[in-house]
Design a protein around this motif. Structure first.
Motif, mmCIF file in Angstrom:
data_model
loop_
_atom_site.group_PDB
_atom_site.id
_atom_site.type_symbol
_atom_site.label_atom_id
_atom_site.label_comp_id
_atom_site.label_asym_id
_atom_site.label_seq_id
_atom_site.Cartn_x
_atom_site.Cartn_y
_atom_site.Cartn_z
ATOM 1 N N GLU A 51 0.867 -1.178 0.000
ATOM 2 C CA GLU A 51 0.000 0.000 0.000
ATOM 3 C C GLU A 51 0.900 1.222 0.000
ATOM 4 O O GLU A 51 2.067 1.134 0.334
ATOM 5 C CB GLU A 51 -0.951 -0.003 1.209
ATOM 6 N N THR A 52 0.356 2.374 -0.384
ATOM 7 C CA THR A 52 1.177 3.578 -0.491
ATOM 8 C C THR A 52 0.908 4.608 0.598
ATOM 9 O O THR A 52 1.769 5.431 0.885
ATOM 10 C CB THR A 52 0.935 4.271 -1.847
ATOM 11 N N VAL A 53 -0.267 4.572 1.172
ATOM 12 C CA VAL A 53 -0.707 5.645 2.062
ATOM 13 C C VAL A 53 0.246 5.876 3.221
ATOM 14 O O VAL A 53 0.615 7.012 3.527
ATOM 15 C CB VAL A 53 -2.151 5.380 2.565
ATOM 16 N N GLN A 72 11.677 16.394 -3.257
ATOM 17 C CA GLN A 72 10.523 16.862 -4.014
ATOM 18 C C GLN A 72 9.526 15.717 -4.137
ATOM 19 O O GLN A 72 9.919 14.543 -4.198
ATOM 20 C CB GLN A 72 10.922 17.319 -5.413
ATOM 21 N N GLU A 73 8.266 16.079 -4.200
ATOM 22 C CA GLU A 73 7.197 15.111 -4.405
ATOM 23 C C GLU A 73 6.396 15.567 -5.625
ATOM 24 O O GLU A 73 5.404 16.263 -5.494
ATOM 25 C CB GLU A 73 6.320 15.028 -3.166
ATOM 26 N N PRO A 74 6.856 15.187 -6.812
ATOM 27 C CA PRO A 74 6.236 15.714 -8.034
ATOM 28 C C PRO A 74 4.761 15.350 -8.182
ATOM 29 O O PRO A 74 4.010 16.098 -8.808
ATOM 30 C CB PRO A 74 7.068 15.111 -9.166
ATOM 31 N N ASP A 75 4.337 14.248 -7.600
ATOM 32 C CA ASP A 75 2.930 13.871 -7.714
ATOM 33 C C ASP A 75 2.026 14.774 -6.880
ATOM 34 O O ASP A 75 0.816 14.804 -7.086
ATOM 35 C CB ASP A 75 2.724 12.419 -7.287
ATOM 36 N N LYS A 76 2.624 15.503 -5.958
ATOM 37 C CA LYS A 76 1.859 16.431 -5.128
ATOM 38 C C LYS A 76 1.626 17.756 -5.845
ATOM 39 O O LYS A 76 0.703 18.493 -5.517
ATOM 40 C CB LYS A 76 2.611 16.683 -3.812
ATOM 41 N N ASN A 77 2.470 18.065 -6.832
ATOM 42 C CA ASN A 77 2.359 19.341 -7.541
ATOM 43 C C ASN A 77 1.130 19.357 -8.434
ATOM 44 O O ASN A 77 1.012 18.562 -9.347
ATOM 45 C CB ASN A 77 3.604 19.587 -8.408
ATOM 46 N N ASP A 78 0.242 20.272 -8.160
ATOM 47 C CA ASP A 78 -0.927 20.415 -9.016
ATOM 48 C C ASP A 78 -0.853 21.680 -9.863
ATOM 49 O O ASP A 78 -1.769 21.991 -10.604
ATOM 50 C CB ASP A 78 -2.219 20.371 -8.205
ATOM 51 N N PHE A 79 0.245 22.437 -9.722
ATOM 52 C CA PHE A 79 0.493 23.637 -10.523
ATOM 53 C C PHE A 79 -0.673 24.627 -10.456
ATOM 54 O O PHE A 79 -1.047 25.234 -11.442
ATOM 55 C CB PHE A 79 0.829 23.269 -11.967
ATOM 56 N N ASP A 84 -7.098 16.873 -7.306
ATOM 57 C CA ASP A 84 -7.095 15.919 -6.208
ATOM 58 C C ASP A 84 -6.424 14.642 -6.707
ATOM 59 O O ASP A 84 -7.048 13.818 -7.375
ATOM 60 C CB ASP A 84 -8.524 15.641 -5.740
ATOM 61 N N PHE A 85 -5.136 14.497 -6.428
ATOM 62 C CA PHE A 85 -4.350 13.368 -6.934
ATOM 63 C C PHE A 85 -4.596 12.127 -6.090
ATOM 64 O O PHE A 85 -4.585 12.181 -4.863
ATOM 65 C CB PHE A 85 -2.860 13.730 -6.931
ATOM 66 N N ASP A 86 -4.803 11.017 -6.744
ATOM 67 C CA ASP A 86 -4.974 9.745 -6.057
ATOM 68 C C ASP A 86 -3.611 9.075 -5.918
ATOM 69 O O ASP A 86 -3.048 8.597 -6.893
ATOM 70 C CB ASP A 86 -5.924 8.848 -6.855
ATOM 71 N N PHE A 87 -3.063 9.074 -4.698
ATOM 72 C CA PHE A 87 -1.743 8.495 -4.483
ATOM 73 C C PHE A 87 -1.832 7.094 -3.878
ATOM 74 O O PHE A 87 -0.854 6.584 -3.349
ATOM 75 C CB PHE A 87 -0.885 9.407 -3.607
ATOM 76 N N THR A 88 -2.971 6.448 -3.995
ATOM 77 C CA THR A 88 -3.136 5.134 -3.372
ATOM 78 C C THR A 88 -2.529 3.995 -4.180
ATOM 79 O O THR A 88 -2.501 2.855 -3.698
ATOM 80 C CB THR A 88 -4.628 4.838 -3.109
ATOM 81 N N SER A 89 -2.023 4.270 -5.371
ATOM 82 C CA SER A 89 -1.410 3.198 -6.153
ATOM 83 C C SER A 89 0.013 3.499 -6.601
ATOM 84 O O SER A 89 0.772 2.593 -6.911
ATOM 85 C CB SER A 89 -2.275 2.858 -7.365
ATOM 86 N N SER A 90 0.386 4.789 -6.618
ATOM 87 C CA SER A 90 1.724 5.167 -7.074
ATOM 88 C C SER A 90 2.056 6.566 -6.561
ATOM 89 O O SER A 90 1.186 7.433 -6.511
ATOM 90 C CB SER A 90 1.759 5.150 -8.606
ATOM 91 N N TYR A 91 3.344 6.756 -6.198
ATOM 92 C CA TYR A 91 3.771 8.063 -5.690
ATOM 93 C C TYR A 91 5.280 8.152 -5.824
ATOM 94 O O TYR A 91 5.989 7.162 -5.645
ATOM 95 C CB TYR A 91 3.366 8.220 -4.218
ATOM 96 N N GLY A 92 5.785 9.354 -6.128
ATOM 97 C CA GLY A 92 7.217 9.524 -6.342
ATOM 98 C C GLY A 92 7.877 10.478 -5.369
ATOM 99 O O GLY A 92 7.262 11.448 -4.909
ATOM 100 N N PHE A 93 9.152 10.183 -5.071
ATOM 101 C CA PHE A 93 9.991 11.020 -4.219
ATOM 102 C C PHE A 93 11.314 11.240 -4.941
ATOM 103 O O PHE A 93 11.971 10.280 -5.343
ATOM 104 C CB PHE A 93 10.289 10.327 -2.882
#
Length: 120
Positions: A51-53, A72-79, A84-93
């Motif tokens: 799990e990713t949470v 940096q957490e590029p998946d958090k950037n919404d510019f 509302d990004f779903d990070f329950t399956s993949s996330y980057g650092f």
């Protein structure tokens, strides 16, 4: 600067010690024999996770890799789009350490890995 053997040992041992990480693999330039090695290469790592949470909510686990200069957490950037990004399956650092080493680490559930693995 820690050498490649030290970094690989750290990456693999961290995965072995965490029950949430049943598998780990690399991609990127370090895995391509046609790319010449240089001091700017980072470690592109994928942790296959149950799990990713918990990884996203409590980031203290990254301290095992060393002293961070920045992360940096590029998946958090919404510019500014307020997506509302779903990070329950993949996330980057993207991590830069005081010794100059860089790890681009993605956590992915096995379902995502089965879709993504081998594309590179």
């Amino acid at each position: 600067m820690r050498n490649e053997q030290e970094m690989m040992g750290l990456i693999i041992n961290n995965a072995k010690e965490d029950q949430r990480i049943p598998a780990v693999y690399m991609n990127g330039s370090r895995t391509n024999p046609n790319v010449p090695k240089d001091i700017f290469q980072d470690y592109d790592v994928v942790y296959v996770v149950t799990e990713t949470v918990s990884f996203v909510k409590d980031k203290t686990w990254v301290n095992a890799f060393g002293d961070l200069i920045m992360m940096q957490e590029p998946d958090k950037n919404d510019f500014g789009e307020e997506i509302d990004f779903d990070f329950t399956s993949s996330y980057g650092f993207l991590m830069l350490f005081t010794d100059g080493n860089r790890i681009d680490l993605r956590i992915q559930t096995k379902e995502v890995v089965f879709e993504e693995y081998g594309k590179e």
